[in-house]
Design an enzyme around this catalytic site. Structure first.
Site, PDB file in Angstrom:
ATOM      1  N   ASN A  80       0.876  -1.180   0.000  1.00  0.00           N
ATOM      2  CA  ASN A  80       0.000   0.000   0.000  1.00  0.00           C
ATOM      3  C   ASN A  80       0.912   1.229   0.000  1.00  0.00           C
ATOM      4  O   ASN A  80       1.512   1.545   1.016  1.00  0.00           O
ATOM      5  CB  ASN A  80      -0.886  -0.027   1.250  1.00  0.00           C
TER       6      ASN A  80
ATOM      7  N   LYS B 102       0.016   4.264  -0.242  1.00  0.00           N
ATOM      8  CA  LYS B 102      -0.654   5.443   0.331  1.00  0.00           C
ATOM      9  C   LYS B 102      -0.447   6.635  -0.599  1.00  0.00           C
ATOM     10  O   LYS B 102      -0.414   6.469  -1.817  1.00  0.00           O
ATOM     11  CB  LYS B 102      -0.133   5.722   1.750  1.00  0.00           C
TER      12      LYS B 102
ATOM     13  N   HIS C 146      -9.446   1.268   4.935  1.00  0.00           N
ATOM     14  CA  HIS C 146      -8.173   1.437   5.654  1.00  0.00           C
ATOM     15  C   HIS C 146      -8.414   2.419   6.804  1.00  0.00           C
ATOM     16  O   HIS C 146      -9.189   3.361   6.666  1.00  0.00           O
ATOM     17  CB  HIS C 146      -7.112   1.974   4.687  1.00  0.00           C
TER      18      HIS C 146
ATOM     19  N   GLU D 118      -6.801   4.799   7.866  1.00  0.00           N
ATOM     20  CA  GLU D 118      -6.530   6.207   7.517  1.00  0.00           C
ATOM     21  C   GLU D 118      -7.732   6.815   6.794  1.00  0.00           C
ATOM     22  O   GLU D 118      -8.046   7.987   6.976  1.00  0.00           O
ATOM     23  CB  GLU D 118      -5.248   6.292   6.676  1.00  0.00           C
TER      24      GLU D 118
ATOM     25  N   GLU E 152      -5.367  -4.870  10.674  1.00  0.00           N
ATOM     26  CA  GLU E 152      -4.352  -3.844  10.859  1.00  0.00           C
ATOM     27  C   GLU E 152      -4.603  -3.092  12.162  1.00  0.00           C
ATOM     28  O   GLU E 152      -5.408  -2.152  12.190  1.00  0.00           O
ATOM     29  CB  GLU E 152      -4.393  -2.852   9.696  1.00  0.00           C
TER      30      GLU E 152
ATOM     31  N   GLY F 168       2.551   2.212  10.613  1.00  0.00           N
ATOM     32  CA  GLY F 168       3.488   3.314  10.416  1.00  0.00           C
ATOM     33  C   GLY F 168       4.191   3.760  11.686  1.00  0.00           C
ATOM     34  O   GLY F 168       4.837   4.801  11.709  1.00  0.00           O
TER      35      GLY F 168
ATOM     36  N   SER G 163       3.536  -2.218  10.282  1.00  0.00           N
ATOM     37  CA  SER G 163       4.994  -2.199  10.431  1.00  0.00           C
ATOM     38  C   SER G 163       5.653  -3.535  10.081  1.00  0.00           C
ATOM     39  O   SER G 163       6.627  -3.947  10.721  1.00  0.00           O
ATOM     40  CB  SER G 163       5.395  -1.753  11.842  1.00  0.00           C
TER      41      SER G 163
HETATM   42  C1  PEP Z   1      -0.634   0.094   5.877  1.00  0.00           C
HETATM   43  O1  PEP Z   1      -0.558   1.159   5.306  1.00  0.00           O
HETATM   44  O2  PEP Z   1      -1.628  -0.604   5.663  1.00  0.00           O
HETATM   45  C2  PEP Z   1       0.450  -0.327   6.762  1.00  0.00           C
HETATM   46  C3  PEP Z   1       0.373  -1.484   7.376  1.00  0.00           C
HETATM   47  O3  PEP Z   1       1.512   0.547   6.893  1.00  0.00           O
HETATM   48  P1  PEP Z   1       2.947   0.207   7.557  1.00  0.00           P
HETATM   49  O4  PEP Z   1       3.419  -1.086   6.982  1.00  0.00           O
HETATM   50  O5  PEP Z   1       3.811   1.366   7.139  1.00  0.00           O
HETATM   51  O6  PEP Z   1       2.749   0.131   9.031  1.00  0.00           O
END
Ligand code: PEP
Length: 247
Positions: free
Chosen positions: A9, A11, A94, A96, A164, A170, A209
């Site tokens: 992803n 983003k 998501h 976000e 998630e 992040g 992460s």
């Molecule tokens: C994500 O954007 O879905 C995500 C898991 O980000 P990250 O791997 O940077 O934590």
């Protein structure tokens, strides 16, 4: 046996120069292996990324879609438009987007229906906040999100769920394998109960992460059928190392 999916992803990151990352991933995947591989770049790059990935093992996806096919929705993108640009998947709900755009479970479910209508595979994200985890509400929060965000039509369709934990996205903080295993087992049970064999076969991805250094350990947890990777998907080398850990 559920087929593993390693999904990136990007983003709101990426410019035309980032197509070099797509090309490097395509080259690195080569003949590939037992896992599927997907990158979801920003919408502006989907068509070019799909061109660069055509005929390879790499699939290209969107990061969101609108629930309706066309109309007066300035700035939005229909699922059909993503499919027309060469996308095969779309990330929906998501955290976000739930936070930045007030997306409710009902909105996510309507978008998931739109994705199926357009022939896309929806990847529906669920996850608890740190406050909810500390209050012991993780499983009830996830269950409510699944109940509200997954439409009944998933019983007859290919779909993916991504777990998630918001506090792990992040942040560099990763849920431990016990926490991941507990939530993934609960999600599998819920999917199987509601959607039967489709629910038993839907990949459940972990996201938060995930990096080359922790991917193998996370991917070895029962009911973890792949990863949704943010930051580490921006570099071909890191993303390919995570893919390699899925073999
Ligand atoms: C994500 O954007 O879905 C995500 C898991 O980000 P990250 O791997 O940077 O934590």
């Amino acid at each position: 046996m559920v087929r593993t999916l390693i999904a990136g992803n990007w983003k709101m990151n990426g410019s035309p120069a980032s197509l070099a990352v797509i090309e490097a991933v395509v080259a690195g995947l080569g003949e590939g292996g037992p896992a599927d591989c997907l990158i979801c770049p920003p919408a502006t790059l989907i068509a070019q990324a799909a061109d660069a990935a055509r005929g390879s093992l790499l699939a290209i996806g969107g990061q969101d879609c609108h629930a309706v096919e066309s109309g007066a929705h300035t700035g939005d993108i229909a699922a059909e438009m993503l499919a027309g640009a060469g996308a095969s998947h779309v990330i929906l709900g998501h955290s976000e987007r739930r936070a930045d755009h007030n997306e409710t479970d009902a909105i996510v479910a309507a978008k998931a229906e739109a994705a199926l209508r357009a022939g896309l595979t929806p990847i529906v994200c669920v996850g608890e906040s740190l406050e909810q985890r500390e209050a012991g509400e993780t499983l009830s929060v996830i269950d409510a999100q699944l109940a509200g965000s997954l439409p009944d039509s998933f019983a007859n369709a290919g779909f993916v769920v991504a777990y998630e934990p918001i506090w792990a996205i992040g942040t560099g903080k990763v849920a431990d394998t016990t926490q991941i295993g507990e939530v993934h087992a609960a999600i599998r049970q819920t999917l199987a109960k509601r959607f039967g064999s489709t629910g038993e076969g839907a990949p459940i991805l972990y996201g938060g992460s995930m990096k080359p250094g922790n991917a193998a350990e996370i991917l070895a947890v029962d009911d973890v059928n792949g990863g949704l990777i943010g930051g580490a998907s921006l570099k071909a080398e890191d993303f390919l190392a995570i893919y390699a850990a899925a073999q």
